[in-house]
Design a protein around this motif. Structure first.
Motif, PDB file in Angstrom:
ATOM      1  N   GLN A 118       0.307  -1.190   0.409  1.00  0.00           N
ATOM      2  CA  GLN A 118      -0.443   0.258   0.357  1.00  0.00           C
ATOM      3  C   GLN A 118       0.722   1.457  -0.105  1.00  0.00           C
ATOM      4  O   GLN A 118       0.536   2.553  -0.456  1.00  0.00           O
ATOM      5  CB  GLN A 118      -0.688   0.629   1.295  1.00  0.00           C
ATOM      6  N   VAL A 119       2.355   1.308   0.415  1.00  0.00           N
ATOM      7  CA  VAL A 119       3.040   2.426   0.664  1.00  0.00           C
ATOM      8  C   VAL A 119       3.240   2.753  -0.917  1.00  0.00           C
ATOM      9  O   VAL A 119       3.523   3.648  -1.555  1.00  0.00           O
ATOM     10  CB  VAL A 119       3.997   1.993   1.811  1.00  0.00           C
ATOM     11  N   VAL A 120       4.056   1.725  -1.745  1.00  0.00           N
ATOM     12  CA  VAL A 120       4.906   1.982  -2.481  1.00  0.00           C
ATOM     13  C   VAL A 120       3.622   2.345  -3.075  1.00  0.00           C
ATOM     14  O   VAL A 120       3.648   2.774  -4.527  1.00  0.00           O
ATOM     15  CB  VAL A 120       5.219   0.587  -2.687  1.00  0.00           C
ATOM     16  N   ALA A 121       2.345   1.907  -3.666  1.00  0.00           N
ATOM     17  CA  ALA A 121       1.291   2.248  -3.935  1.00  0.00           C
ATOM     18  C   ALA A 121       1.002   3.938  -4.272  1.00  0.00           C
ATOM     19  O   ALA A 121       0.505   4.864  -5.013  1.00  0.00           O
ATOM     20  CB  ALA A 121       0.076   1.436  -3.998  1.00  0.00           C
ATOM     21  N   ILE A 122       1.195   4.122  -2.545  1.00  0.00           N
ATOM     22  CA  ILE A 122       0.990   5.282  -2.695  1.00  0.00           C
ATOM     23  C   ILE A 122       1.700   6.511  -3.375  1.00  0.00           C
ATOM     24  O   ILE A 122       1.655   7.487  -4.192  1.00  0.00           O
ATOM     25  CB  ILE A 122       0.394   5.970  -1.275  1.00  0.00           C
ATOM     26  N   GLU A 123       3.009   5.639  -2.852  1.00  0.00           N
ATOM     27  CA  GLU A 123       4.743   6.490  -3.405  1.00  0.00           C
ATOM     28  C   GLU A 123       3.904   6.471  -5.264  1.00  0.00           C
ATOM     29  O   GLU A 123       4.882   7.683  -5.797  1.00  0.00           O
ATOM     30  CB  GLU A 123       6.047   6.152  -2.791  1.00  0.00           C
ATOM     31  N   ALA A 124       3.481   5.567  -5.476  1.00  0.00           N
ATOM     32  CA  ALA A 124       3.681   6.204  -7.480  1.00  0.00           C
ATOM     33  C   ALA A 124       2.743   6.883  -7.920  1.00  0.00           C
ATOM     34  O   ALA A 124       3.142   6.619  -9.182  1.00  0.00           O
ATOM     35  CB  ALA A 124       3.345   3.851  -7.658  1.00  0.00           C
ATOM     36  N   LYS A 125       2.156   6.800  -6.850  1.00  0.00           N
ATOM     37  CA  LYS A 125       1.159   8.666  -7.641  1.00  0.00           C
ATOM     38  C   LYS A 125       1.571   9.192  -8.000  1.00  0.00           C
ATOM     39  O   LYS A 125       3.102   9.352  -7.556  1.00  0.00           O
ATOM     40  CB  LYS A 125      -0.116   8.460  -6.178  1.00  0.00           C
ATOM     41  N   ASP A 126       0.873   9.832  -9.231  1.00  0.00           N
ATOM     42  CA  ASP A 126       1.892  11.263  -9.538  1.00  0.00           C
ATOM     43  C   ASP A 126       1.542  12.384  -8.404  1.00  0.00           C
ATOM     44  O   ASP A 126       0.788  12.555  -7.741  1.00  0.00           O
ATOM     45  CB  ASP A 126       0.569  12.182 -10.934  1.00  0.00           C
ATOM     46  N   GLY A 127       2.455  13.448  -8.730  1.00  0.00           N
ATOM     47  CA  GLY A 127       2.791  14.326  -7.968  1.00  0.00           C
ATOM     48  C   GLY A 127       3.749  13.860  -6.469  1.00  0.00           C
ATOM     49  O   GLY A 127       3.893  12.851  -6.648  1.00  0.00           O
ATOM     50  N   PRO A 128       3.795  15.072  -5.512  1.00  0.00           N
ATOM     51  CA  PRO A 128       5.344  14.509  -4.344  1.00  0.00           C
ATOM     52  C   PRO A 128       4.179  13.386  -3.215  1.00  0.00           C
ATOM     53  O   PRO A 128       3.371  13.688  -3.176  1.00  0.00           O
ATOM     54  CB  PRO A 128       5.070  16.524  -4.196  1.00  0.00           C
ATOM     55  N   THR A 129       4.983  12.967  -3.040  1.00  0.00           N
ATOM     56  CA  THR A 129       4.034  12.253  -1.725  1.00  0.00           C
ATOM     57  C   THR A 129       4.220  13.127   0.163  1.00  0.00           C
ATOM     58  O   THR A 129       5.167  13.771   0.138  1.00  0.00           O
ATOM     59  CB  THR A 129       5.417  10.968  -1.249  1.00  0.00           C
ATOM     60  N   ASP A 130       2.981  12.735  -0.034  1.00  0.00           N
ATOM     61  CA  ASP A 130       2.827  13.456   1.059  1.00  0.00           C
ATOM     62  C   ASP A 130       3.215  12.773   2.320  1.00  0.00           C
ATOM     63  O   ASP A 130       2.061  11.421   3.121  1.00  0.00           O
ATOM     64  CB  ASP A 130       1.149  14.544   1.133  1.00  0.00           C
ATOM     65  N   PHE A 131       3.262  12.707   3.224  1.00  0.00           N
ATOM     66  CA  PHE A 131       3.884  11.744   4.319  1.00  0.00           C
ATOM     67  C   PHE A 131       3.134  11.104   5.399  1.00  0.00           C
ATOM     68  O   PHE A 131       2.761  10.650   5.819  1.00  0.00           O
ATOM     69  CB  PHE A 131       5.194  11.767   4.788  1.00  0.00           C
ATOM     70  N   SER A 132       1.809  12.055   5.155  1.00  0.00           N
ATOM     71  CA  SER A 132       0.748  11.854   6.571  1.00  0.00           C
ATOM     72  C   SER A 132      -0.176  10.771   5.277  1.00  0.00           C
ATOM     73  O   SER A 132      -0.811  10.399   6.074  1.00  0.00           O
ATOM     74  CB  SER A 132      -0.022  13.758   6.410  1.00  0.00           C
ATOM     75  N   ASP A 133      -0.048  10.865   4.155  1.00  0.00           N
ATOM     76  CA  ASP A 133      -0.864   9.925   3.795  1.00  0.00           C
ATOM     77  C   ASP A 133      -0.206   8.084   4.196  1.00  0.00           C
ATOM     78  O   ASP A 133      -0.753   7.506   3.973  1.00  0.00           O
ATOM     79  CB  ASP A 133      -0.673   9.635   2.172  1.00  0.00           C
ATOM     80  N   LEU A 134       0.849   8.229   4.916  1.00  0.00           N
ATOM     81  CA  LEU A 134       1.190   7.464   4.889  1.00  0.00           C
ATOM     82  C   LEU A 134       1.472   7.113   6.180  1.00  0.00           C
ATOM     83  O   LEU A 134       1.974   5.406   6.862  1.00  0.00           O
ATOM     84  CB  LEU A 134       3.394   7.416   4.129  1.00  0.00           C
ATOM     85  N   GLN A 135       1.750   8.069   7.154  1.00  0.00           N
ATOM     86  CA  GLN A 135       2.115   7.771   8.688  1.00  0.00           C
ATOM     87  C   GLN A 135       1.287   6.840   9.445  1.00  0.00           C
ATOM     88  O   GLN A 135       2.368   6.289   9.964  1.00  0.00           O
ATOM     89  CB  GLN A 135       1.578   9.493   9.108  1.00  0.00           C
ATOM     90  N   PRO A 136       0.203   7.011   9.276  1.00  0.00           N
ATOM     91  CA  PRO A 136      -0.870   6.162   9.633  1.00  0.00           C
ATOM     92  C   PRO A 136      -0.340   3.970   9.771  1.00  0.00           C
ATOM     93  O   PRO A 136      -0.628   3.321  10.059  1.00  0.00           O
ATOM     94  CB  PRO A 136      -2.291   6.199   9.227  1.00  0.00           C
TER      95      PRO A 136
END
Length: 325
Positions: free
Chosen positions: A246-264
């Motif tokens: 799930q983390v890798v998939a979020i990072e693969a999205k367009d645009g900069p990664t927002d760490f708040s999306d990963l933190q939980p």
């Protein structure tokens, strides 16, 4: 087995148990030291400096052999009281410190005044040379195969070790991707004076982690890790489970990664409580190296270390002898 590392640290075998968050506790460190290697407590596993003091005392009650303490220096909005942890290490009479993360230079005068040997973990030759320059007694050279943070250069130990050997004058140990005696022999042929192992020691009887995690390591292959935080320039190698994907998939999205999306998903407390303690190995992040593909049992630390030493000697005597006979 005598090397510059065994002489520097006053240990029987040049095998070091790396400092691992939540895993580097007295049970494991003492078992490794009693078996002739160097056990390492992880300072920040303990919630306070005083808790570290008690853990050091506990380890001292379990072994009369040398052991060290890891202190990892990382940037943080609210940094731990590193100076207080360092002072506890000094006051407790520990004579070996493994540092990682940022440069340990601010702590070197106090460590040196206390007669402490400092081993700094590095993922590049340039960082190893810096560690040598500031007075570290040895370095642990971490290849791209390693668990946790392998740096951003992506250089494996087959290249990194001889590159370090060509430029360093202080001794170094090979870290990352090592679990067997033949690998230890190979690392020493490439210039290392010993090895540092993390993942291999997690899969031992004394490691304070859930049996499900140990069994997952045994059953995994060398392809069962993944890299996350690449978009944040803070790459980490972890077990390839549902959360990591799930983390890798979020990072693969367009645009900069927002760490708040990963933190939980990546919270350390989640990994500790659900994976390490409860054995729910797919419900949190836990670090592991590619070497899981070479681990097929869960021995005691003593059995593991003795087996590695025997295998290393056999490899050097048999395989390499054919090239020079």
């Amino acid at each position: 087995m005598k090397t510059r590392i065994t002489e520097l640290l006053n240990i029987k075998y040049p095998i070091i148990q790396g400092g691992m968050m939540w895993v580097g506790r007295a049970e494991l460190a003492a078992a490794v030291s009693n078996a002739g290697g160097l056990g390492i407590l992880t300072a920040l596993t303990q919630p306070t400096p005083e808790a570290l003091r008690e853990e050091i005392k506990r380890c001292q009650g379990m072994t009369d052999k040398p052991f060290g303490v890891n202190i990892t220096l990382l940037p943080s909005i609210t940094p731990p009281p590193y100076e207080e942890y360092a002072q506890v290490i000094i006051e407790s009479g520990v004579k070996i410190v493994e540092t990682a993360g940022r440069s340990p230079e601010p702590f070197m005068p106090a460590f040196k005044a206390a007669g402490i040997k400092v081993i700094h973990k590095c993922t590049s030759v340039r960082h190893a040379l810096k560690a040598e320059k500031i007075g570290c007694d040895a370095v642990s050279v971490d290849g791209f195969e390693c668990a946790g943070h392998p740096g951003e250069d992506d250089v494996t130990n087959l290249v990194l070790l001889p590159a370090a050997f060509a430029k360093l004058t202080i001794p170094f140990v090979a870290s990352g991707g090592i679990a067997t005696g033949s690998q230890m022999a190979a690392a020493m042929v490439l210039g290392a004076e010993g090895v540092n192992m993390g993942t291999r020691f997690v899969a031992t009887q004394e490691a304070p982690v859930h049996e499900n995690m140990k069994q997952a390591i045994v059953e995994a292959s060398e392809t069962d890790t993944t890299l996350m935080f690449r978009t944040l320039n803070n790459t980490a190698r972890v077990f390839k489970n549902d959360i990591a994907k799930q983390v890798v998939a979020i990072e693969a999205k367009d645009g900069p990664t927002d760490f708040s999306d990963l933190q939980p998903l990546v919270a350390g407390a989640r990994g500790r409580e659900r994976c390490i303690e409860k054995g729910e190995i797919n419900d949190g992040i836990w670090t592991v190296g590619q070497v899981i593909g070479l681990i097929d049992d869960i021995p005691t630390c003593e059995v593991l270390i003795n087996r590695m030493v025997t295998e290393a000697k056999a490899s050097l005597q048999s395989r390499l002898a054919t090239f020079i006979s």
